[in-house]
Design an enzyme around this catalytic site. Sequence first.
Site, PDB file in Angstrom:
ATOM      1  N   TYR A 239       0.871  -1.167   0.000  1.00 37.94           N
ATOM      2  CA  TYR A 239       0.000   0.000   0.000  1.00 37.94           C
ATOM      3  C   TYR A 239       0.906   1.214   0.000  1.00 37.94           C
ATOM      4  O   TYR A 239       1.959   1.208   0.657  1.00 37.94           O
ATOM      5  CB  TYR A 239      -0.849   0.044   1.267  1.00 37.94           C
ATOM      6  CG  TYR A 239      -1.736  -1.156   1.467  1.00 37.94           C
ATOM      7  CD1 TYR A 239      -3.094  -1.126   1.129  1.00 37.94           C
ATOM      8  CD2 TYR A 239      -1.227  -2.327   2.029  1.00 37.94           C
ATOM      9  CE1 TYR A 239      -3.915  -2.228   1.334  1.00 37.94           C
ATOM     10  CE2 TYR A 239      -2.045  -3.434   2.233  1.00 37.94           C
ATOM     11  CZ  TYR A 239      -3.386  -3.379   1.893  1.00 37.94           C
ATOM     12  OH  TYR A 239      -4.178  -4.471   2.098  1.00 37.94           O
ATOM     13  N   HIS A 253      -8.085  -1.425  -0.037  1.00 39.99           N
ATOM     14  CA  HIS A 253      -7.598  -2.514  -0.868  1.00 39.99           C
ATOM     15  C   HIS A 253      -6.248  -2.149  -1.459  1.00 39.99           C
ATOM     16  O   HIS A 253      -6.052  -1.030  -1.913  1.00 39.99           O
ATOM     17  CB  HIS A 253      -8.593  -2.815  -1.996  1.00 39.99           C
ATOM     18  CG  HIS A 253      -9.851  -3.432  -1.492  1.00 39.99           C
ATOM     19  ND1 HIS A 253      -9.905  -4.736  -1.076  1.00 39.99           N
ATOM     20  CD2 HIS A 253     -11.072  -2.909  -1.280  1.00 39.99           C
ATOM     21  CE1 HIS A 253     -11.128  -5.010  -0.650  1.00 39.99           C
ATOM     22  NE2 HIS A 253     -11.857  -3.919  -0.760  1.00 39.99           N
ATOM     23  N   LYS A 284      -4.578  -6.346  -9.789  1.00 40.11           N
ATOM     24  CA  LYS A 284      -3.499  -5.632  -9.118  1.00 40.11           C
ATOM     25  C   LYS A 284      -2.294  -5.512 -10.045  1.00 40.11           C
ATOM     26  O   LYS A 284      -2.087  -6.360 -10.902  1.00 40.11           O
ATOM     27  CB  LYS A 284      -3.078  -6.375  -7.844  1.00 40.11           C
ATOM     28  CG  LYS A 284      -4.238  -6.565  -6.910  1.00 40.11           C
ATOM     29  CD  LYS A 284      -3.826  -6.756  -5.479  1.00 40.11           C
ATOM     30  CE  LYS A 284      -5.041  -7.109  -4.631  1.00 40.11           C
ATOM     31  NZ  LYS A 284      -6.052  -6.063  -4.542  1.00 40.11           N
TER      32      LYS A 284
END
Lengths: 394, 394
Positions: A239, A253, A284
């Site tokens: 992240y 997410h 992703k």
Amino acid sequence: MLELKFDPKKGIWAEEPDTLEKLRKNYFGTEKNGKIYLDIEEALFLINFQNARCKSPDGKDLGFNQLASRFVGKEPRLFIKYNAYRDWRDRGLVVRRLEKIKARKTKALKRYPMRVIRPEGLEADAVWYPKSLFSVLQSKTLGKQLFEEYWIGQFGIYKQDRGSLLKLDFFETVFLAEHFGLKIINGETGEELKAKNILSQVIREREYARQLYDIYEDWRLRGYVVKTGFKFGSHFRIYFPGASPAKEGKYVHSKHVLHVFPKEQKLLISEWARAVRVAHGVKKTFILGTGKLKKKEYVDYPTDFVAYRRKKTKQGWVRETPEDKPRYLLVPIAEDEHIGGVELASLLKKAHEMGLELLLSITDRETAITYYVLKQIVLPGSKYEYYEIEWMKP
Amino acid sequence: MLELKFDPKKGIWAEEPDTLEKLRKNYFGTEKNGKIYLDIEEALFLINFQNARCKSPDGKDLGFNQLASRFVGKEPRLFIKYNAYRDWRDRGLVVRRLEKIKARKTKALKRYPMRVIRPEGLEADAVWYPKSLFSVLQSKTLGKQLFEEYWIGQFGIYKQDRGSLLKLDFFETVFLAEHFGLKIINGETGEELKAKNILSQVIREREYARQLYDIYEDWRLRGYVVKTGFKFGSHFRIYFPGASPAKEGKYVHSKHVLHVFPKEQKLLISEWARAVRVAHGVKKTFILGTGKLKKKEYVDYPTDFVAYRRKKTKQGWVRETPEDKPRYLLVPIAEDEHIGGVELASLLKKAHEMGLELLLSITDRETAITYYVLKQIVLPGSKYEYYEIEWMKP
């Protein structure tokens, strides 16, 4: 019909006016003294899909296998190369041998942000369970704080507000001991452990633990949150700086997964593709990280083609030609071949120096092609190499 | 509040009437002389989630770490086991140590169908490209026939009706040479090659090619169509006997992928899970194949728990208890641990003999659990072991 000629001493060429015009229009071959000379993959493609006939000096027709057999000694991976060429051409796009283009200006690399973290001296201790490779911090206040501020460890139950223990995996345990001064007690012996002793133990028991920790630390020290990527088939998910596990009650997410590819490791293309595939399936971005190479470690991996794509004009989308800037350094490879961290890094360097993007063209056992584009990225101040890998449809 | 006691010589127990009643009702511990003795994972769970307090002989409260530290010497992977136990219990379900149940009747294994193939003596030859590991058959009639009847090779372009070459990968080349009498010519030298020479060459250049070919052949000889599983992250995808690439103009979809796990190979749990994950993502059943073990090759892999699930009654779904038949042999393992073909086969055998299904409980670095159920299947007459692996939510 296209008419081609083959002579062992001269190669493959065309000289018949109609054929010359068609080849010229579609950027096949190289013109010289009124003839167009073709590379073997060009001739095989024309025979297989454009109804070309190729004659030997004695006037015999040469089929795919007859012509290919004459070249396979000099071009050992001929079929794989041909198949990569075939797929790109078959999409109506242009692809040429590398030797035929000039180097272009290098492109700027994509830069990722960073935030310096300010570690505290933690007045607490966690108990390390050596065979389980986890540690447990019992202080509820500190556990909650570490979890919410740094998203380190797992406080209570995953995605639930129950339980008050902070569970730390081995990367987190070493990182907190090393950079936050957390005291770690061996659960078996009651002795205090240093960060480097824990790491040494983990390295003995887990494959590539040193390389994984180095890259974990690299991102953590730049303010990124780094958690396990198990559910997404990678080593880590990340992240960007500032992420917290539960902002305003909503779970964030991750958008990136991070996979470590030690430069000394050789990986099957199919295994490597599998990891990218899982990441792509969950939408992703896949980032591959590897150690930085020393100058002498770079290798000259065979690179065969540069590929052109499409551009937007007033008449709509048209294919690009050798009059445009090429886009990709196209590398043909088969699903059952191996590739190493060193080879990939070398290919990326070469593509970067030519101002191209690196495109892997993977031939599976059914001759279908899957494309992956590799883009180098920069994590400020890092001594590792990272690149994003994306699945691509030409 | 639950009251527990700990004494290094006696273990952990409860004797206070309210506590005894609550423990009994939820199938914790073992009753003896009016006391209930608890296993360490039971006590840790009760402390962490049921507000239990555990006192040492001198009257001190023992927290999670204090109590766990007393047991970690005897129970080295304590935290991983505890976490597996915790997750199952946390879902309101019952789980017990293995020693506490009796063996049950074994269940029948799932049988797969088979169809004997009738190979022909093929009057044709294909050219083998040694470094590319592909061969090409130029006969259009025969190529189309092999493709449509056996779905061997790739005729023309994948999923398109263009091109007329039959491209054979190395498994197909060896298989056709061995069982159909196809003549194979070396493209480099013009010499004829025997099936075993091609296979030897492939084995030198490709990891586990022998084990992969054996399993490819095993399914092919039983009438299955076996194609590359590259797009689905596995070695092969399979179609049941009778499948054809283009029945009534519609392409059929495979429902199973087949991955080969040589018994001598050790695989990281995370890599293993990645392959299952891709298959699951594309809604295919994942089949793992491994060599059959000799009797002395089986190992005694630690198995800790049997798990109960839910059953339907007139009152709706209720949890099963030790009065019901247990369902699973539950094996706790961490994402960064390795597992080998031998260990998996041994676990499956043990579960089968007890009449249980094998359930892997995988703890990731964040302590979240992923479950996979393994079911042994039978391919008639095969000397290999196969099992289906399914992702499961308790």
